[in-house]
Design a protein around this motif. Structure first.
Motif, short mmCIF file in Angstrom:
data_model
loop_
_atom_site.label_atom_id
_atom_site.label_comp_id
_atom_site.label_asym_id
_atom_site.label_seq_id
_atom_site.Cartn_x
_atom_site.Cartn_y
_atom_site.Cartn_z
N UNK A 28 71.75 59.26 95.80
CA UNK A 28 72.36 59.09 94.47
C UNK A 28 71.80 60.13 93.50
N UNK A 29 72.55 60.43 92.46
CA UNK A 29 72.09 61.44 91.50
C UNK A 29 70.76 61.05 90.87
N UNK A 69 64.81 51.90 85.43
CA UNK A 69 65.91 50.97 85.70
C UNK A 69 67.27 51.64 85.73
N UNK A 70 67.36 52.89 85.29
CA UNK A 70 68.64 53.60 85.30
C UNK A 70 69.16 53.83 86.72
N UNK A 71 68.26 53.80 87.71
CA UNK A 71 68.71 54.02 89.08
C UNK A 71 69.66 52.91 89.53
N UNK A 72 69.54 51.71 88.95
CA UNK A 72 70.39 50.60 89.33
C UNK A 72 71.67 50.53 88.51
N UNK A 73 71.82 51.42 87.55
CA UNK A 73 73.00 51.40 86.69
C UNK A 73 74.00 52.50 87.03
N UNK A 74 73.65 53.32 88.02
CA UNK A 74 74.53 54.43 88.40
C UNK A 74 75.79 53.88 89.07
N UNK A 75 76.98 54.32 88.69
CA UNK A 75 78.22 53.85 89.34
C UNK A 75 78.28 54.26 90.80
#
Length: 393
Positions: free
Chosen positions: A122-123, A132-138
């Motif tokens: 993932x990007x 926590x942004x890693x879990x919000x990536x579409x």
């Protein structure tokens, strides 16, 4: 003649060998060569189309109205869409599969200068960096990238490696064969179908069994992109049995055990008579089966019909959990489908008129419309008559 016994050790050996060969649609030469070598070992003659689809055959007691069985050797995969400034690769899928199943996958980039290993990420791949942004990536192909296991920090670095737009990416299948019969891997669709077809051919050779009519055993190479059987089905084939995966999932009737007979897919119902012949063969040979309808699914049947083949088609499947993802099947289903195919090719021809592409109405098939008998129990009445009173019928 009854079904033949299938050597499941041989079947597993062939499946392992096929899974070990990368074969995304567009890159199938190696798997075609390996399959042909096994056909040579079994003593089964074959021809190849220009692009490499295999047409093998087993002589029958007669050449009148030939039959065919087909599965595909190509798999899903990806291609390089763009080389990014950070040296990573943007991808597009080969075939239809979700990018969520690509995240974390090990893979091989196939360039003109040679192959490179890499990982699809993932990007936002580092929790230490993005929290926590890693879990919000579409989820989607624009949100993953391929990290090359070579010095590739910039677009120029990637250019020096010889990697370019359009290069193919083969995803590692990561197979695991469990002692309880379960098999977990990518690309069981449809390496498993090809392996069980080879197991059928091995059983026919071992038992010196002669099919009722000449039978083609076809291996297509572009089913995952929708055109697999378009140029490999001979014009003299009257019936085509497709072997592929069933979708064992909520809302479906497929199973990882026995044969799943597809009644219809997104292109419509399969042939009424050939489908019911397979069902009856399962009953006669005590092969466990169930029926299913697939809504978001097509197979080599569709490409054959769309290419103009006037052929009856049916689809015999082995239930796969998480199809087009990280898939799981059981050897029981593979053995069951293989047993059904041996029973089919040894079974009598029921529709003699199909020997010719065109003919009169005489001998044409019929589909029943009579009202079904309803038994309501001893002494109960059914539409004003006792259950043993058929009236005028």
């Amino acid at each position: 003649m009854a079904r033949l016994q299938i050597d499941i050790d041989y079947l597993a050996e062939q499946l392992k060998a096929l899974l070990a060969i990368p074969s995304p649609a567009g890159f199938t030469d190696t798997v075609v060569r390996a399959t042909c070598e096994e056909l040579d070992r079994l003593g089964v003659p074959y021809d190849l189309t220009r692009r490499g689809a295999i047409r093998a055959w087993v002589k029958g007691k007669t050449s009148n109205q030939r039959r065919a069985v087909i599965s595909h050797l190509d798999t899903l995969g990806a291609q390089v869409k763009m080389i990014k400034d950070n040296g990573r690769l943007e991808l597009v899928p080969i075939g239809h599969w979700s990018a969520r199943f690509s995240e974390g996958a090990r893979c091989t980039i196939i360039s003109e200068k040679g192959s490179y290993r890499g990982t699809i990420l993932p990007l936002m791949a580092s929790g230490h960096t993005f929290g926590e942004e890693v879990d919000k990536l579409p989820v989607g192909w624009p949100f993953v990238e391929l990290r090359i296991d070579a010095l590739a920090r910039t677009k120029a670095d990637v250019g020096r490696l010889g990697i370019d737009v359009g290069d193919l990416v083969a995803i590692d299948p990561a197979p695991e064969f469990l002692d309880n019969g379960f098999i977990v891997s990518r690309y069981l669709d449809n390496k498993a179908g090809a392996a069980l077809m080879l197991a059928c051919l091995q059983a026919l050779a071992r038992e010196e069994a002669v099919p009722t009519v000449d039978t083609y055993w076809l291996f297509s190479i572009s089913e995952e992109v929708g055109v697999g059987a378009s140029a490999v089905v001979p014009h003299d084939v009257a019936s085509l049995v497709v072997v592929d995966n069933g979708t064992s999932a909520p809302g479906q009737n497929s199973a990882e055990f026995g044969v799943t007979i597809a009644m219809a897919d997104q292109t419509g119902p399969f042939d009424y008579h050939l489908t019911r012949k397979l069902i009856q063969l399962c009953r006669d040979n005590e092969i466990r089966f169930q029926r299913d309808v697939f809504r978001y699914y097509r197979s080599d049947s569709a490409s054959a019909i769309e290419a103009g083949a006037d052929v009856r088609t049916a689809l015999a499947t082995f239930g796969v959990d998480a199809s087009h993802g990280y898939e799981r099947i059981n050897m029981h289903a593979l053995r069951s489908v293989a047993e059904l195919l041996t029973a089919y090719c040894l079974s009598p021809v029921m529709i003699e008129r199909d020997a010719k592409e065109l003919g009169p109405l005489k001998g044409f098939t019929e589909q029943p419309l009579e009202e079904a008998e309803q038994s309501l129990g001893p002494g109960k009445r059914n539409n004003g008559k006792r259950d043993n009173d058929k009236g005028d019928r």
